[in-house]
Design an enzyme around this catalytic site. Sequence first.
Site, PDB file in Angstrom:
ATOM      1  N   SER A   1      32.659  12.880  68.806  1.00 25.75           N
ATOM      2  CA  SER A   1      33.210  12.561  67.487  1.00 25.75           C
ATOM      3  C   SER A   1      34.301  11.505  67.585  1.00 25.75           C
ATOM      4  O   SER A   1      34.444  10.663  66.695  1.00 25.75           O
ATOM      5  CB  SER A   1      33.796  13.820  66.836  1.00 25.75           C
ATOM      6  OG  SER A   1      32.789  14.750  66.583  1.00 25.75           O
TER       7      SER A   1
ATOM      8  N   HIS B   1      32.563   8.323  67.833  1.00 26.17           N
ATOM      9  CA  HIS B   1      32.010   7.914  66.538  1.00 26.17           C
ATOM     10  C   HIS B   1      33.098   7.513  65.533  1.00 26.17           C
ATOM     11  O   HIS B   1      32.817   6.878  64.527  1.00 26.17           O
ATOM     12  CB  HIS B   1      31.153   9.032  65.940  1.00 26.17           C
ATOM     13  CG  HIS B   1      29.831   9.176  66.629  1.00 26.17           C
ATOM     14  ND1 HIS B   1      29.212  10.377  66.829  1.00 26.17           N
ATOM     15  CD2 HIS B   1      28.997   8.246  67.176  1.00 26.17           C
ATOM     16  CE1 HIS B   1      28.066  10.193  67.471  1.00 26.17           C
ATOM     17  NE2 HIS B   1      27.921   8.901  67.695  1.00 26.17           N
TER      18      HIS B   1
END
Lengths: 388, 388, 388, 388
Positions: B68, B71
Amino acid sequence: MKAIVVDAEWAPRDGVDVPPEDAARRWAVNANQVYRSPRFLVETVEDPSGPGPNELIVQVGSCGICGSDVHMYETDSDGYMLLPYHMRCPVFSGHEFAGVVVEVGTEVKDFASGDLVTVEEIQWCGTCLACRGGYPNQCAHIEDLGFTINGGFAEFVKVPEKACWKLNSLLDRYGTPEQALEVGSMSEPASVVYEGMFTRAGGFKPGGAVVVFGAGPIGLAACALAAAAGASKVVCAETVADRRALAEACGADVSVDPAQASVGEVVADLTAGRGAAMVVEASGNFKAVMGSIEDCLGVGGKLSVIGMDARPATLNLIRHQLAAASVYGSVGHCGGWNFPNVIALMASGRIQMENAVTKRVALDGMVDALAGTSDRRDGKILVKPGQA
Amino acid sequence: MKAIVVDAEWAPRDGVDVPPEDAARRWAVNANQVYRSPRFLVETVEDPSGPGPNELIVQVGSCGICGSDVHMYETDSDGYMLLPYHMRCPVFSGHEFAGVVVEVGTEVKDFASGDLVTVEEIQWCGTCLACRGGYPNQCAHIEDLGFTINGGFAEFVKVPEKACWKLNSLLDRYGTPEQALEVGSMSEPASVVYEGMFTRAGGFKPGGAVVVFGAGPIGLAACALAAAAGASKVVCAETVADRRALAEACGADVSVDPAQASVGEVVADLTAGRGAAMVVEASGNFKAVMGSIEDCLGVGGKLSVIGMDARPATLNLIRHQLAAASVYGSVGHCGGWNFPNVIALMASGRIQMENAVTKRVALDGMVDALAGTSDRRDGKILVKPGQA
Amino acid sequence: MKAIVVDAEWAPRDGVDVPPEDAARRWAVNANQVYRSPRFLVETVEDPSGPGPNELIVQVGSCGICGSDVHMYETDSDGYMLLPYHMRCPVFSGHEFAGVVVEVGTEVKDFASGDLVTVEEIQWCGTCLACRGGYPNQCAHIEDLGFTINGGFAEFVKVPEKACWKLNSLLDRYGTPEQALEVGSMSEPASVVYEGMFTRAGGFKPGGAVVVFGAGPIGLAACALAAAAGASKVVCAETVADRRALAEACGADVSVDPAQASVGEVVADLTAGRGAAMVVEASGNFKAVMGSIEDCLGVGGKLSVIGMDARPATLNLIRHQLAAASVYGSVGHCGGWNFPNVIALMASGRIQMENAVTKRVALDGMVDALAGTSDRRDGKILVKPGQA
Amino acid sequence: MKAIVVDAEWAPRDGVDVPPEDAARRWAVNANQVYRSPRFLVETVEDPSGPGPNELIVQVGSCGICGSDVHMYETDSDGYMLLPYHMRCPVFSGHEFAGVVVEVGTEVKDFASGDLVTVEEIQWCGTCLACRGGYPNQCAHIEDLGFTINGGFAEFVKVPEKACWKLNSLLDRYGTPEQALEVGSMSEPASVVYEGMFTRAGGFKPGGAVVVFGAGPIGLAACALAAAAGASKVVCAETVADRRALAEACGADVSVDPAQASVGEVVADLTAGRGAAMVVEASGNFKAVMGSIEDCLGVGGKLSVIGMDARPATLNLIRHQLAAASVYGSVGHCGGWNFPNVIALMASGRIQMENAVTKRVALDGMVDALAGTSDRRDGKILVKPGQA
């Protein structure tokens, strides 16, 4: 061939009501109520006849002595078999066995001569309500190898295909058929434990602690399976020092003598007060252990009752309520992929049941070995009929 | 103190309808729809203020880089964060962390200064319907450390007591606080996997085979947990060779490059045709793996979907029907005793997540490390804020 | 006796690889791939021969027309049967039947002449891995009454004891054998639904809402079972008005035409935003319904996939993840006490499947009735072979 | 306002070791061990002060008398409260209540003045290990409305938002707020039963038989829930004729006086020998019922223990083993969506708890009503504080 023939006197106790169809074939629901003066003899008997269409003939390589065999041999003060399970004499006993397939029936699909196999003791019908609901161990028309039909303390045994499981995978790990069959013959007791811990009780979440009461062969398998399934701690409570050592060899992180220490306190210390996610009763002495078991149960804890004890147990159910605990009764080993999962765990080395073996004897030595178990210090004793 | 400050431009895409109360506080349900041009900077910021009554201040010893975080850093062709999760900028990122308690609020009952702790990222309210039904990861009023409130890429972080878990038990196994905190900071990703495999999907029966698709940090934890929970075989499918090696170091018995071999055939061979009891999707690329996953599922097999992928997946449901298979969606890590069970598995050595670590950097090196992940070859990268 | 004889041309499509042993006995795994130009004829045929030891002869009182029968009758543009299931022609079709026992084999234990019975279509072997793990519907050696062996569109049928269930309890509720057998012949489709909702998916907690997609006979049984099991709301989505009315007669509280309203919004309104605890897919058209299904799933919601559709489905798995939802593939009706529980629900009046019946015909009228189903407006059509 | 004030003498019995922090605030883990000579008085007291940020003020419309209230009132031969639960005096008792929200705190999100609500008695912390594992009823820092903090036998009560559930849906079914609140005030006992039957024991498969021992308010709710969840037969065993009639009004198909007939035989007859899928213990007299319970348990049967009894129980565990039976301890009502599911069942008419009510009194009549329960013939008695 040679076989261990168990016979006893059919003598229903006063007040025991045996249905006529059972009496006609000497089929006892509870051997302790009808069978007196048991005799164990090594005899030369006929080989089993050729297999039916769905049957196999197995040459037995290894057959373990179970607590039930001991209870078949030992008697109470009235001279009756201790065994509270069903029985039909005479019978070749032995129900924890593995061997080599030497002949297969015409309709057998998945086995061939030369395959190594182990065999489920319990012969379920597949037709009764219990069987069709997924409870083969509760079959209404049950028969049992080594109890009511001929079992594995014999050079050969005839069994249905649907009771057999292949052990070929153990050959890779253990190197020789002899060793593969030794370990494979312990599939049955391990599957009894697997049924109790995983199929009936639904297992425990990995990282929880597991406490095993009793380190006879059933308790030893429970220690091994608990460790394999991801218990953060496996604690074994057992009064006999030799068996505590076996428990640690099989997978227990800690063993406790309940006569010397509070099992509940040991578990609380090891788990920072959280308690056990699962407790396995494998002592067969409910009265002695139930209070300690309740001391161990953590919130949401499960008690899997695998040991057999015909006497009532005293439970402080309020403790189970406050802890959101649950209790699972279990018997048998069929269904639930118990056997194939146990065998897969053996083949992958996740459990090493050879660590539970304390003695190996030929078929001729079986009765002496049985007589020697009265001190309850042994682990698993393996009999090797094929090498008698 | 120093911290990684993530900021980005609030620029809702055309047609994206942001509720006014979310816009007012710049709270994005899906960062990819509103946050453009992210910037990651190491800055000197204020220490957190004193803890509220139920809060603690933690000095962060280790904080892992999660997919995450990657990202959050990477952008799509329009310049928007790839992250399809919620976000509120500016924020100190980092949500896989462990540290030492340095201050506790007046009402804190179970923690004291000096305790080693890890912290749940997800802050659930306890009041909404989901929380009160036992689904804290589905909380209707969720906030997330490192996404919408300040997280662990910082020297200190303020957290509520109810999000903390003690790691003191890791000190015994790992010897030094530094090493205990490193391993402890991987509790979060391991708990994400635990939620998916055991809490949502209900685990698998020991002795079954488990197949893991993807060997990033989530897949590596899945390999470790599958082995710890008694898989007879753990198979990992992964295209990157370095990660296949990591998978084997973490618990996979076999790793397969799906570009070179059919994963379904490998699994069939290893299981004598039985197939997998559980498949874990940890690749985040549903389109690439779903057909292979269906090739692997045995009768009664479970698919636990843990990897995140906003794109639709194509399932041949008839195959799931014929196999009596089931599919479990999972997100998050709270509840279900996921954290304490993971920590207990670490403390007992049943899982050894240190084998997943490929790099350790100081806080100053975090952004470079993040930039270096574009080839997806690393295992877990740990950042050490307390030692910057 | 008279029977419906189904025959078709054995013509494997190009590229379809049929194993020689299947070709030899014309056994199709997937009828759509090999059987062309089906013909349905009412013929006078031999009565079944005397029962084997474990078999019974049943005089069929009622046999329902299933969607599978329709798919056996209808063809695709190449002239092949639509049916994607297994088949062996020629065969007497019909697999949802009930009748009176007229003869029993020598080993039959639990049935006698005069008993009312229904019969499981699926003939499982009891020996393969699936069967021994509790998955009889996944039997590796499956045969099916009405597909690969002779079924119930016939005056008499020979069946094994282990496939039979008594319906005598229905006589008390329904008054006449004729009516008891009518309702009893719907045990099979209701058990297919029961397997999907309760045995595979594990049911839902009473008080949750249940949404059923499709109100053909399977969907109607799902509405009835959902209401009986304590759904607070049963919502049925169905495009055909006549079938929506049937759904409400069978137990749906609300029916929705998905062409006119958003099913998800209706469910959200009815449940104060909570969504469905269980969704049952019974339309057999995954593409048409999957998005709406996902709109309905509440936190922790379960999707039971019972309708059959060989085409792939598109799932937004991220929605399943965020909702902690799960998907269960189901086929068949054996095991899990599906049949006895369904029959008990019928006998107690908790489900009233007679409300699903829209037509009753004699055996001579069966083919016309089949031809008349092309508009998919009927509920259950019952054929009465014993009264032809 | 008026309230029922319970006070008693703090007099720890000899040998009872009360921790100093408990003694300081007169907090009894077990009231029977420390509280002597209880007094119940209707008094005029201060209204609760304004709500905290996450609190609501509720005007109580209906509050049921629970067995615990009776045990608070009655004393043993030493003059101590019978109640074996925790207690802190003085306190306003009453914990089964519903009312109208009259004021909400600043942070309350989901409730507004005018909402009808019921309230969970058990106040769980959300922070302890039990709470974070999904076991709020096992909270380590539990407080209880009506036991240790002020409850609902009062015109107003202050409660946290996270303990409240809306009852607005009951208004549609029951027509008036008064009636909606009457039924809604029975959510608590019904949720206690729901926790035991569905959350802890996992429910039963529809079509199974359910046997309820005891037809006090808990047993009556069990009858209603068993019928709603699809029991094919609901059998209630109860010695008092009036209560057997109530059981039948609430959902029992058959009621049995265990003094007149063998409950096990009745169940065997009604189920063709299959036995019960679930037995609910709601008598609080384990000694009297356990043998009969064991007579009822079918294969795979579950026993949910909900009645409270501090005395040990005798179980013949061998019977549980042979039947593959299981026993679930349960206490409390929080979590598991117990309350919202119960309320949804009430709103949909699947359960009709108004049939359990035998008396309605004003607050001034509460103490007399309590005194009148000594013969244990009543069903639920409702007190109406708002109308005193």
